[in-house]
Scaffold this motif. Structure first.
Motif, PDB file in Angstrom:
ATOM      1  N   GLU A   1       3.445  12.223 -19.076  1.00 32.60           N
ATOM      2  CA  GLU A   1       3.248  12.451 -17.643  1.00 32.60           C
ATOM      3  C   GLU A   1       4.688  12.706 -17.087  1.00 32.60           C
ATOM      4  O   GLU A   1       4.617  13.592 -16.150  1.00 32.60           O
ATOM      5  CB  GLU A   1       2.882  10.919 -17.334  1.00 32.60           C
ATOM      6  N   LYS A   2       5.678  12.412 -17.413  1.00 35.55           N
ATOM      7  CA  LYS A   2       7.019  12.841 -17.052  1.00 35.55           C
ATOM      8  C   LYS A   2       7.093  14.257 -17.137  1.00 35.55           C
ATOM      9  O   LYS A   2       7.686  14.919 -16.242  1.00 35.55           O
ATOM     10  CB  LYS A   2       8.049  11.886 -17.595  1.00 35.55           C
ATOM     11  N   ASN A   3       6.756  14.836 -18.190  1.00 34.69           N
ATOM     12  CA  ASN A   3       7.034  16.140 -18.608  1.00 34.69           C
ATOM     13  C   ASN A   3       6.272  17.162 -17.352  1.00 34.69           C
ATOM     14  O   ASN A   3       6.636  17.902 -17.197  1.00 34.69           O
ATOM     15  CB  ASN A   3       6.596  16.328 -20.271  1.00 34.69           C
ATOM     16  N   VAL A   4       5.140  16.713 -17.634  1.00 29.96           N
ATOM     17  CA  VAL A   4       4.018  17.343 -16.640  1.00 29.96           C
ATOM     18  C   VAL A   4       4.445  17.291 -15.314  1.00 29.96           C
ATOM     19  O   VAL A   4       4.823  18.190 -14.432  1.00 29.96           O
ATOM     20  CB  VAL A   4       2.698  16.831 -16.734  1.00 29.96           C
ATOM     21  N   LEU A   5       5.034  16.004 -14.753  1.00 29.32           N
ATOM     22  CA  LEU A   5       5.391  15.802 -13.249  1.00 29.32           C
ATOM     23  C   LEU A   5       6.697  16.600 -13.168  1.00 29.32           C
ATOM     24  O   LEU A   5       6.945  17.257 -12.007  1.00 29.32           O
ATOM     25  CB  LEU A   5       5.840  14.521 -13.064  1.00 29.32           C
ATOM     26  N   SER A   6       7.744  16.687 -14.103  1.00 28.25           N
ATOM     27  CA  SER A   6       8.668  17.607 -14.096  1.00 28.25           C
ATOM     28  C   SER A   6       8.278  19.142 -13.753  1.00 28.25           C
ATOM     29  O   SER A   6       9.323  19.664 -13.071  1.00 28.25           O
ATOM     30  CB  SER A   6       9.734  17.525 -15.324  1.00 28.25           C
ATOM     31  N   TRP A   7       7.548  19.715 -14.328  1.00 32.02           N
ATOM     32  CA  TRP A   7       7.048  20.931 -14.172  1.00 32.02           C
ATOM     33  C   TRP A   7       6.419  21.189 -12.710  1.00 32.02           C
ATOM     34  O   TRP A   7       6.597  22.091 -11.950  1.00 32.02           O
ATOM     35  CB  TRP A   7       6.086  21.628 -15.155  1.00 32.02           C
ATOM     36  N   CYS A   8       5.745  20.220 -12.397  1.00 29.17           N
ATOM     37  CA  CYS A   8       5.128  20.192 -10.992  1.00 29.17           C
ATOM     38  C   CYS A   8       6.199  20.112 -10.033  1.00 29.17           C
ATOM     39  O   CYS A   8       6.187  20.794  -8.904  1.00 29.17           O
ATOM     40  CB  CYS A   8       4.107  18.919 -10.826  1.00 29.17           C
ATOM     41  N   ALA A   9       7.257  19.462 -10.171  1.00 25.66           N
ATOM     42  CA  ALA A   9       8.213  19.032  -9.423  1.00 25.66           C
ATOM     43  C   ALA A   9       9.059  20.639  -9.268  1.00 25.66           C
ATOM     44  O   ALA A   9       9.771  20.935  -8.009  1.00 25.66           O
ATOM     45  CB  ALA A   9       9.609  18.153  -9.736  1.00 25.66           C
TER      46      ALA A   9
ATOM     47  N   ALA B   1       0.698  -1.408   0.120  1.00 29.68           N
ATOM     48  CA  ALA B   1       0.260  -0.044   0.075  1.00 29.68           C
ATOM     49  C   ALA B   1       0.833   1.224   0.024  1.00 29.68           C
ATOM     50  O   ALA B   1       1.914   1.177   0.633  1.00 29.68           O
ATOM     51  CB  ALA B   1      -0.805   0.027   1.381  1.00 29.68           C
ATOM     52  N   PRO B   2       0.353   2.218  -0.835  1.00 27.80           N
ATOM     53  CA  PRO B   2       1.313   3.595  -0.624  1.00 27.80           C
ATOM     54  C   PRO B   2       0.965   4.158   0.733  1.00 27.80           C
ATOM     55  O   PRO B   2       0.037   4.164   1.271  1.00 27.80           O
ATOM     56  CB  PRO B   2       0.448   4.377  -1.862  1.00 27.80           C
ATOM     57  N   VAL B   3       2.123   4.818   1.359  1.00 31.58           N
ATOM     58  CA  VAL B   3       2.052   5.249   2.495  1.00 31.58           C
ATOM     59  C   VAL B   3       2.617   6.621   2.588  1.00 31.58           C
ATOM     60  O   VAL B   3       3.471   6.953   1.990  1.00 31.58           O
ATOM     61  CB  VAL B   3       2.987   4.484   3.739  1.00 31.58           C
ATOM     62  N   ASP B   4       1.843   7.676   3.358  1.00 34.34           N
ATOM     63  CA  ASP B   4       2.416   8.929   3.624  1.00 34.34           C
ATOM     64  C   ASP B   4       3.494   9.072   4.684  1.00 34.34           C
ATOM     65  O   ASP B   4       3.280   8.805   5.837  1.00 34.34           O
ATOM     66  CB  ASP B   4       1.172   9.837   3.909  1.00 34.34           C
TER      67      ASP B   4
ATOM     68  N   ALA C   1       0.924   6.906  -5.161  1.00 34.54           N
ATOM     69  CA  ALA C   1       1.231   8.208  -4.336  1.00 34.54           C
ATOM     70  C   ALA C   1      -0.053   8.789  -3.970  1.00 34.54           C
ATOM     71  O   ALA C   1      -1.194   8.605  -4.692  1.00 34.54           O
ATOM     72  CB  ALA C   1       2.205   9.144  -5.178  1.00 34.54           C
ATOM     73  N   THR C   2      -0.152   9.200  -2.851  1.00 30.66           N
ATOM     74  CA  THR C   2      -1.343   9.785  -2.213  1.00 30.66           C
ATOM     75  C   THR C   2      -1.486  11.185  -2.667  1.00 30.66           C
ATOM     76  O   THR C   2      -2.406  11.894  -2.597  1.00 30.66           O
ATOM     77  CB  THR C   2      -1.371   9.773  -0.572  1.00 30.66           C
ATOM     78  N   ASN C   3      -0.240  11.922  -3.030  1.00 24.26           N
ATOM     79  CA  ASN C   3      -0.467  13.300  -3.815  1.00 24.26           C
ATOM     80  C   ASN C   3       0.768  13.790  -4.588  1.00 24.26           C
ATOM     81  O   ASN C   3       1.586  12.608  -4.537  1.00 24.26           O
ATOM     82  CB  ASN C   3      -0.368  14.427  -2.380  1.00 24.26           C
ATOM     83  N   ARG C   4       0.575  14.857  -5.100  1.00 18.90           N
ATOM     84  CA  ARG C   4       1.641  15.479  -6.214  1.00 18.90           C
ATOM     85  C   ARG C   4       3.336  15.439  -5.594  1.00 18.90           C
ATOM     86  O   ARG C   4       4.017  14.939  -6.045  1.00 18.90           O
ATOM     87  CB  ARG C   4       1.449  16.578  -6.732  1.00 18.90           C
ATOM     88  N   ALA C   5       3.368  15.745  -4.133  1.00 11.99           N
ATOM     89  CA  ALA C   5       4.390  15.956  -3.587  1.00 11.99           C
ATOM     90  C   ALA C   5       5.020  14.560  -3.411  1.00 11.99           C
ATOM     91  O   ALA C   5       6.424  14.280  -3.609  1.00 11.99           O
ATOM     92  CB  ALA C   5       4.361  16.511  -2.301  1.00 11.99           C
ATOM     93  N   GLN C   6       4.283  13.689  -2.835  1.00 15.59           N
ATOM     94  CA  GLN C   6       4.668  12.147  -2.821  1.00 15.59           C
ATOM     95  C   GLN C   6       5.117  11.557  -4.193  1.00 15.59           C
ATOM     96  O   GLN C   6       6.193  10.866  -4.203  1.00 15.59           O
ATOM     97  CB  GLN C   6       3.886  11.356  -2.128  1.00 15.59           C
TER      98      GLN C   6
ATOM     99  N   LEU D   1      -1.518  14.348 -14.023  1.00 13.20           N
ATOM    100  CA  LEU D   1      -0.909  14.174 -12.585  1.00 13.20           C
ATOM    101  C   LEU D   1      -1.767  13.020 -11.982  1.00 13.20           C
ATOM    102  O   LEU D   1      -1.372  12.530 -11.109  1.00 13.20           O
ATOM    103  CB  LEU D   1      -1.264  15.391 -11.786  1.00 13.20           C
ATOM    104  N   ALA D   2      -3.097  13.125 -12.316  1.00 10.90           N
ATOM    105  CA  ALA D   2      -3.818  11.976 -11.463  1.00 10.90           C
ATOM    106  C   ALA D   2      -3.182  10.574 -11.728  1.00 10.90           C
ATOM    107  O   ALA D   2      -3.011   9.610 -11.005  1.00 10.90           O
ATOM    108  CB  ALA D   2      -5.207  12.240 -11.500  1.00 10.90           C
ATOM    109  N   ASN D   3      -2.881  10.444 -13.121  1.00 13.03           N
ATOM    110  CA  ASN D   3      -2.342   9.064 -13.597  1.00 13.03           C
ATOM    111  C   ASN D   3      -1.074   8.911 -12.872  1.00 13.03           C
ATOM    112  O   ASN D   3      -0.722   7.671 -12.656  1.00 13.03           O
ATOM    113  CB  ASN D   3      -2.171   9.233 -15.132  1.00 13.03           C
ATOM    114  N   VAL D   4      -0.420   9.730 -12.697  1.00  9.00           N
ATOM    115  CA  VAL D   4       1.165   9.625 -12.092  1.00  9.00           C
ATOM    116  C   VAL D   4       0.776   9.098 -10.719  1.00  9.00           C
ATOM    117  O   VAL D   4       1.367   8.166 -10.290  1.00  9.00           O
ATOM    118  CB  VAL D   4       1.820  11.081 -12.256  1.00  9.00           C
ATOM    119  N   CYS D   5      -0.040   9.770 -10.104  1.00 11.66           N
ATOM    120  CA  CYS D   5      -0.316   9.451  -8.452  1.00 11.66           C
ATOM    121  C   CYS D   5      -0.965   7.930  -8.531  1.00 11.66           C
ATOM    122  O   CYS D   5      -0.359   7.297  -7.608  1.00 11.66           O
ATOM    123  CB  CYS D   5      -1.291  10.359  -8.011  1.00 11.66           C
ATOM    124  N   ARG D   6      -1.663   7.635  -9.427  1.00 10.69           N
ATOM    125  CA  ARG D   6      -1.969   6.250  -9.382  1.00 10.69           C
ATOM    126  C   ARG D   6      -1.174   5.243  -9.815  1.00 10.69           C
ATOM    127  O   ARG D   6      -0.872   4.266  -9.209  1.00 10.69           O
ATOM    128  CB  ARG D   6      -3.193   6.266 -10.339  1.00 10.69           C
TER     129      ARG D   6
END
Length: 237
Positions: free
Chosen positions: A175-183, A41-44, A215-220, A206-211
């Motif tokens: 998805e990687k491209n979007v996540l890199s800008w989010c980072a 399970a993903p954990v915070d 991950a429970t959120n973008r930061a994780q 970003l929702a696909n990336v978390c799934r």
């Protein structure tokens, strides 16, 4: 005695639930356990929390599901055991009277007339709680404890290895491209302008990336992507 090299014959080169269930059945076929479960399970990590609904449980005994319900109901206790008792090193048993997982220092603490739930857990460096749990009896636990400990640790290591490989190749380039800008601290609106996408599309990626990264959120998701090498640190400005 099972060796790490032999695990590929059971699990293959990627992690699949059906294959893992068959592998557990084959590896522990002669142990005499009533039920066997592998879960993750993903954990915070910051707050040491996880949603019971996010747990994926792989049961090796398809006719019953006691491990599934038990793991979900004791998730908080498992997290506490991992955080406070370094549960990834030692077998633990479920003490129903205290509603907690306790390190198994002696078989004598187990009761003869009740089913025994034993578990070994590991908190992966990328934020996944992974555990191996069996339902058995005190007599079987007494006979099989050393072998159970050895085999369970090897299985957990193999599963962590396979799932890490799967995660590194799971994201699309978009998805990687979007996540890199989010980072880099950009909002969904800002990313949409930079990449000439709709804000809805950015949020969808970003929702696909978390799934996919559990991950429970973008930061994780960002932290896991960096640890897995999906998102090189050089992407962060």
């Amino acid at each position: 005695m099972l060796k790490h090299d032999a695990l590929s014959d059971f699990f293959g080169d990627s992690f699949e639930l059906e294959k893992a269930s068959a592998a557990l059945s084959a590896i522990f076929d002669k142990f005499g356990f009533n039920n066997i479960g592998l879960f993750f399970a993903p954990v915070d990590i910051q707050f040491m929390s996880a949603e019971p609904a996010s747990i994926v449980v792989c049961n090796a005994r398809s006719n019953t599901r006691p491990i599934d319900g038990h793991v979900r109901s004791s998730l908080k206790a498992i997290l506490q055991a991992v955080a406070e008792q370094r549960a990834s090193v030692f077998p633990h048993y479920w003490d129903a009277s205290q509603s907690q997982w306790i390190r198994l220092r002696s078989i004598d603490v187990l009761k003869n007339d009740k089913p025994v739930i034993l578990g070994i857990f590991s908190l992966d460096s990328v934020g996944e709680l992974i555990g191996f749990v069996v339902e058995t009896t005190k007599v079987v636990a007494l006979l099989q404890m050393a072998a159970f400990h050895h085999h369970a640790l090897l299985v957990l290591d193999k599963v962590i290895e396979l799932r890490r490989v799967d995660l590194t190749s799971i994201l699309t380039e978009s998805e990687k491209n979007v996540l890199s800008w989010c980072a880099n601290g950009k909002t969904s609106y800002e990313i949409s302008k930079i990449l000439d996408l709709s804000e809805h599309t950015v949020n969808h990626y970003l929702a696909n990336v978390c799934r996919k990264l559990h991950a429970t959120n973008r930061a994780q998701a960002t932290a896991k992507a960096i640890k897995l090498g999906i998102l090189p640190i050089s992407f962060i400005h």
